[in-house]
Design an enzyme around this catalytic site. Structure first.
Site, PDB file in Angstrom:
ATOM      1  N   SER A 424      81.800  18.585  36.314  1.00 36.01           N
ATOM      2  CA  SER A 424      83.115  19.029  35.967  1.00 36.01           C
ATOM      3  C   SER A 424      84.377  18.911  36.882  1.00 36.01           C
ATOM      4  CB  SER A 424      83.287  20.364  35.262  1.00 36.01           C
ATOM      5  OG  SER A 424      84.221  20.393  34.188  1.00 36.01           O
ATOM      6  N   TYR A 583      99.020  22.660  32.741  1.00 37.61           N
ATOM      7  CA  TYR A 583      99.666  21.421  33.607  1.00 37.61           C
ATOM      8  C   TYR A 583     100.797  20.799  32.812  1.00 37.61           C
ATOM      9  CZ  TYR A 583      96.475  23.280  36.766  1.00 37.61           C
ATOM     10  OH  TYR A 583      95.464  23.863  37.769  1.00 37.61           O
ATOM     11  N   ARG A 631      91.065  15.861  28.421  1.00 43.40           N
ATOM     12  CA  ARG A 631      90.896  17.284  28.300  1.00 43.40           C
ATOM     13  C   ARG A 631      91.980  18.072  27.824  1.00 43.40           C
ATOM     14  NH1 ARG A 631      87.986  21.088  32.994  1.00 43.40           N
ATOM     15  NH2 ARG A 631      86.015  20.506  32.082  1.00 43.40           N
ATOM     16  N   ARG A 725      80.968  25.609  38.038  1.00 42.82           N
ATOM     17  CA  ARG A 725      80.593  26.253  39.022  1.00 42.82           C
ATOM     18  C   ARG A 725      78.974  26.229  39.538  1.00 42.82           C
ATOM     19  NH1 ARG A 725      83.055  31.402  36.144  1.00 42.82           N
ATOM     20  NH2 ARG A 725      82.267  29.837  34.520  1.00 42.82           N
TER      21      ARG A 725
HETATM   22  C1  LIG Z   1      87.069  25.704  42.143  1.00 42.85           C
HETATM   23  C2  LIG Z   1      87.265  25.174  40.668  1.00 42.85           C
HETATM   24  C3  LIG Z   1      88.468  24.126  40.282  1.00 42.85           C
HETATM   25  C4  LIG Z   1      88.565  23.440  39.358  1.00 42.85           C
HETATM   26  N1  LIG Z   1      89.543  22.716  39.159  1.00 42.85           N
HETATM   27  C5  LIG Z   1      89.756  21.823  37.925  1.00 42.85           C
HETATM   28  C6  LIG Z   1      90.366  20.782  37.796  1.00 42.85           C
HETATM   29  O1  LIG Z   1      90.696  20.153  38.953  1.00 42.85           O
HETATM   30  N2  LIG Z   1      90.473  20.177  36.532  1.00 42.85           N
HETATM   31  C7  LIG Z   1      89.936  20.739  35.580  1.00 42.85           C
HETATM   32  O2  LIG Z   1      90.329  20.142  34.303  1.00 42.85           O
HETATM   33  N3  LIG Z   1      89.356  21.701  35.616  1.00 42.85           N
HETATM   34  C8  LIG Z   1      89.101  22.472  36.708  1.00 42.85           C
HETATM   35  N4  LIG Z   1      88.265  23.660  36.821  1.00 42.85           N
HETATM   36  C9  LIG Z   1      87.887  24.077  35.517  1.00 42.85           C
HETATM   37  C10 LIG Z   1      86.375  23.268  35.399  1.00 42.85           C
HETATM   38  O3  LIG Z   1      86.430  21.963  35.179  1.00 42.85           O
HETATM   39  C11 LIG Z   1      85.424  24.001  34.212  1.00 42.85           C
HETATM   40  O4  LIG Z   1      86.248  23.801  33.091  1.00 42.85           O
HETATM   41  C12 LIG Z   1      85.182  25.611  34.420  1.00 42.85           C
HETATM   42  O5  LIG Z   1      85.106  25.865  35.742  1.00 42.85           O
HETATM   43  C13 LIG Z   1      84.496  26.193  33.464  1.00 42.85           C
HETATM   44  O6  LIG Z   1      83.210  25.521  33.670  1.00 42.85           O
HETATM   45  P1  LIG Z   1      81.757  26.465  34.495  1.00 42.85           P
HETATM   46  O7  LIG Z   1      81.807  27.529  33.547  1.00 42.85           O
HETATM   47  O8  LIG Z   1      80.615  25.477  34.425  1.00 42.85           O
HETATM   48  O9  LIG Z   1      82.470  26.871  35.909  1.00 42.85           O
HETATM   49  C14 LIG Z   1      87.940  24.013  38.082  1.00 42.85           C
HETATM   50  C15 LIG Z   1      87.173  25.277  38.282  1.00 42.85           C
HETATM   51  C16 LIG Z   1      86.742  25.700  39.527  1.00 42.85           C
HETATM   52  C17 LIG Z   1      85.709  26.979  39.571  1.00 42.85           C
END
Ligand SMILES: Cc1cc2nc3c(=O)[nH]c(=O)nc-3n(C[C@H](O)[C@H](O)[C@H](O)COP(=O)(O)O)c2cc1C
Ligand SMILES: Cc1cc2nc3c(=O)[nH]c(=O)nc-3n(C[C@H](O)[C@H](O)[C@H](O)COP(=O)(O)OP(=O)(O)OC[C@H]3O[C@@H](n4cnc5c(N)ncnc54)[C@H](O)[C@@H]3O)c2cc1C
Length: 770
Positions: A424, A583, A631, A725
């Site tokens: 992601s 955003y 998204r 994550r």
């Molecule tokens: C450090 C970090 C940075 C993130 N940056 C973005 C991003 O640039 N664009 C986006 O759409 N989501 C971003 N997210 C959200 C993740 O893509 C994801 O949707 C969210 O962490 C849930 O997934 P997970 O439970 O597997 O972490 C970010 C998440 C984290 C933890």
């Protein structure tokens, strides 16, 4: 102690017998309005776990109940001319009358006073009681007397059901789905003694109305159901034992939970138990289990604190605290299962093939996972995996093996991903002037070597003032395109992964500090002017953005187009348009952040107008054979914000505009949001959009094991799973998860092969040692 149980259902009777058994000095009465052999209902289903607890607490009644049990392992689904069956599900069924009669006899043997045919008007009628158990069922008079204290929270669910019986005996828990001119009906059927099966028919309010079932008497409804389910009934008749109910006997399920479970009425302590305190939908058949578990826990607390009236307040407090957690867990699982049956007609029955429909139904509570199904019925699951792989174009190997669902390939337009796992997008706040350099190359490159089918870079900003922070990646000049190309070339040259770019504009959430210096906090120096749908700051101390005018819109659109054209030169495989998380484009979609009164605010169509303009503009310059996903924040988690219903409307609009997939995220739109986290917590949004709108989806959010991803993909709740994550914790998350589920024929980078063997051997040894 003097104890009175008002209501002689499973809760009241079981508590009475357990307490009398623990301390025969207690004076216990159960007061029931019905006669001993009078009861509404057919059979109830238990799990093996409840039975185990009952055996431990009262082996005598447990033995009798077990003798009377009908045990079965199979589930059979009748759907669109198919009959599919799986095994290993372990249910036991017993007639409700039979169960109550066993408990009544046991109460009498232990010296509990049973008073029948007595309608209790008030708890105050038992002034001599130290403890009064309000076990008087869902319509509890006692609870209703003290509504202000017990704070019942009641939700009436939309489906209608009728509880019938038949003398045909079924050797499996049988589900039959039938389509009518006005919608789908389903029957839940299970045998509970050697003569009778329960036969519950369920449908939507709409189908119920359109068939005129509300106007029919019970016989009319029975005739209707008999006709509709004639094939599964095979000549048998349906019967009712609720003739005392007026009208049609089609009910709505009411989900109940109380804010408080006990009360001192001035003379006695009153405590709620069983259906009087909470309900659980029959879709997972646990109402009786909860009643029994309540009775056990209250007894257990008396054993802990002591069987004396002085201990009652402490006992009741601990009872409530412990039971509340378990009830929440069951209600949660029951809710998922119940909702599955509420939406089955509009979401699954007309879209999923029978094989996947069956899988979706079996995993409806989301408590039964892919590996759990393997434990229950390995042969069935392997058959399903072969079917799923076949759909993805994978032939079984010589020994008949196929990869599990998450390791099957997926093709969108001209791009084939080797598996269903997406790394992601994750902002790293580590770029200088928006350029992708060594940190990103190593960070993203490692994840590509680590096995993900598609590796997204972080949100990449289309202009300097589109950045969230000064450390964000950008794509507005040649130098940045060269940096991206270096990464794309590395991935294509050294792995079989594909590369995705997520293009976005920070809008009102821009010009903030690096995450570790104060997330969302405005820059003190070097900031830049912000734009958004409306002039609303994100935080109280954030900069107030300018509400975009047409000239701003044209400029930002040109920025998106230029970034897309630059991305084309880098050989990137996949593009995602970031319309989530508050955003810029998300700020147009949400009514919380879009307060415009022009043609870009108000209705869904107006709010989506600008994001769709951008989508159309980038689609026009992005290669025909490469996909674009969008998204969305599918839930703003705040009153007045977007809900999954709104997200489905937007998804339909993007689908009509030619979007290939919806990446179903949520939140981060409104600072005061109240998200409900949990395992797979955003997957229901993906499920809804994929199966109601009919567009492929990416599920994301707390997907942290192969078992989660396999379950989501196999059930058709998403086509791809994005994992964020866990990929920060482990660059080779995909390869390690493959090894953990025993899948060894997944390719590791050739340089790492000796590591693969050792890793797999160590895992196998650890498993064997367990
Ligand atoms: C450090 C970090 C940075 C993130 N940056 C973005 C991003 O640039 N664009 C986006 O759409 N989501 C971003 N997210 C959200 C993740 O893509 C994801 O949707 C969210 O962490 C849930 O997934 P997970 O439970 O597997 O972490 C970010 C998440 C984290 C933890
Ligand atoms: C369609 C359907 C299917 C179900 N299937 C299952 C299943 O498969 N498995 C399962 O575990 N559960 C099932 N249940 C739920 C189950 O029936 C209840 O959750 C369970 O019986 C709760 O036990 P209880 O003792 O709290 O309440 P109840 O069983 O409702 O008992 C309450 C008793 O109190 C008596 N009473 C009420 N008011 C008074 C009064 N004022 N004075 C005297 N007596 C009074 C009533 O007559 C009744 O006997 C199903 C429910 C429905 C509606």
């Amino acid at each position: 102690m003097r104890i009175v149980c008002i209501g002689g259902g499973p809760a009241g009777l079981y508590f009475a017998l357990l307490m009398k058994k623990q301390n025969p000095a207690h004076e216990i009465s159960v007061v029931e309005r019905n006669r001993p052999y009078d009861t509404f209902g057919w059979g109830v289903v238990f799990s093996d776990a409840t039975m185990e607890a009952m055996r431990a607490w009262d082996p005598e009644s447990a033995a009798e109940i077990e003798d009377a049990f009908n045990h079965w392992d199979d589930i059979e689904v009748w759907f669109k001319g198919t009959r599919q069956r799986t095994s290993g599900h372990g249910f036991v069924g017993i007639g409700r009358k039979k169960l109550l009669n066993i408990l009544q006899r046991r109460c009498e043997a232990l010296g509990v006073e049973l008073v029948f045919e007595t309608e209790v008007a008030s708890d105050l009628d038992y002034a001599d009681a130290d403890l009064i158990i309000a076990s008087d069922g869902f319509n509890s008079k006692i609870r209703n007397r003290y509504q202000g204290v017990f704070e019942p929270d009641l939700v009436t669910r939309p489906n209608r059901y009728i509880w019938l019986g038949t003398n045909k005996l079924y050797d499996a828990f049988t589900f039959d789905f039938r389509k009518t001119d006005h919608g789908w009906f389903q029957a839940h059927i299970y045998k509970f003694d050697d003569k009778t099966s329960t036969f519950i028919v369920e449908t939507t309010e709409d189908a119920y109305e359109k068939h005129g079932l509300g106007q029919m008497d019970q016989q009319g409804s029975i005739d209707f159901c008999q006709d509709l389910f004639s094939e599964v009934l095979d000549g048998a008749e349906l019967m009712t034992n609720a003739r005392h109910l007026r009208g049609s006997a089609w009910l709505n399920f009411n989900r109940l939970i109380c804010g408080k479970w006990s009360h001192f009425n001035g003379r006695s302590h009153v405590v709620l138990m069983g259906d009087a305190a909470h309900t659980a939908h029959f879709a997972i058949g646990s109402g009786t289990k909860l009643a029994i578990d309540d009775a056990i826990e209250l007894t257990n607390q008396f054993n802990r604190h002591g069987h004396a009236k002085e201990q009652i307040p402490a006992v009741l407090e601990d009872y409530e605290e412990i039971r509340r957690v378990d009830v929440a867990r069951i209600q949660n699982a029951a809710r998922n299962a119940m909702e599955w049956f509420e939406v089955v007609g509009r979401r699954y029955a007309d879209t999923l093939p029978p094989e996947q429909f069956m899988y979706s139904m079996l995993t409806r509570s989301q408590r039964i996972s892919h590996e759990n199904l393997r434990l229950r019925d390995k042969a069935w699951l392997e058959g399903y995996e072969r079917w799923f792989a076949g759909q993805a174009g994978v032939e079984p190997s010589a020994d008949g093996r196929v990869p599990p669902p998450m390791f099957t390939p997926y093709t969108m337009r001209g791009v084939t991903l080797k598996n269903r796992i997406v790394m992601s997008p994750m902002a790293m706040y580590s770029a200088k002037d928006g350029v992708l350099d060594d940190f990103h190359l190593v960070h993203l490159g490692a994840r590509a070597l680590g096995g993900a089918g598609l590796v997204f870079g972080e949100m990449t900003c289309v202009s300097p003032d589109a950045r969230i922070t000064p450390g964000c990646l950008g794509l507005w000049n040649e130098k940045q395109a060269e940096g991206w190309k270096r990464f794309v070339d590395f991935v294509h040259g050294n792995s079989t992964a594909k590369v995705g770019i997520q293009l976005g504009h920070a809008g009102r959430k821009g010009a903030t500090k690096l995450a570790w210096e104060g997330i969302d906090q405005p820059l003190q120096t070097g900031d830049w002017p912000l734009i958004s749908a409306s002039a609303l700051p994100y935080l109280k101390n954030s900069q107030v953005p300018k509400a975009m005018d047409r000239a701003d819109m044209d400029r930002v659109k040109a920025d998106f187009v230029r970034a897309t054209e630059l991305a084309v030169t880098t050989g990137t495989d996949w593009l995602e348009l970031h319309c989530a998380h508050g955003y810029l484009l998300s700020s147009f979609l949400s009514p919380l952040t879009n307060r415009r009164t022009d043609e870009y605010g108000g209705s869904h169509e107006n709010r989506a107008r600008y994001p769709l303009e951008i989508f159309n503009a980038i689609r026009a310059v992005w290669p025909e054979d490469k996909p674009i996903s969008v998204r969305l924040s599918c839930h703003d988690w705040f009153e007045g914000g977007n809900t999954p219903e709104d997200a489905a409307i937007f998804a339909q609009m993007f689908k009509d505009a030619g979007a290939d997939m919806i990446d179903c995220s949520s939140g981060q739109v409104w600072k005061e949001e109240k998200p409900v986290y949990g395992r797979l917590f955003q997957t229901p949004f993906s499920d809804k959009i994929r199966n109601e709108v009919g567009i492929p989806t990416i599920a994301v959010g707390a997907i942290s094991e192969a078992d989660h991803a396999n379950s989501v993909i196999a059930a058709g709740r998403a086509d791809l799973c994005a994992v964020a994550r866990p990929h920060l914790a482990d660059p080779a998350w995909v390869l390690h998860e493959a090894a953990r589920i025993g899948l060894t024929d997944v390719a590791w980078p050739k340089q790492y092969y000796s590591g693969k063997q050792q890793y797999e051997t160590n895992l196998a040894r650890a498993a064997a040692a367990k």
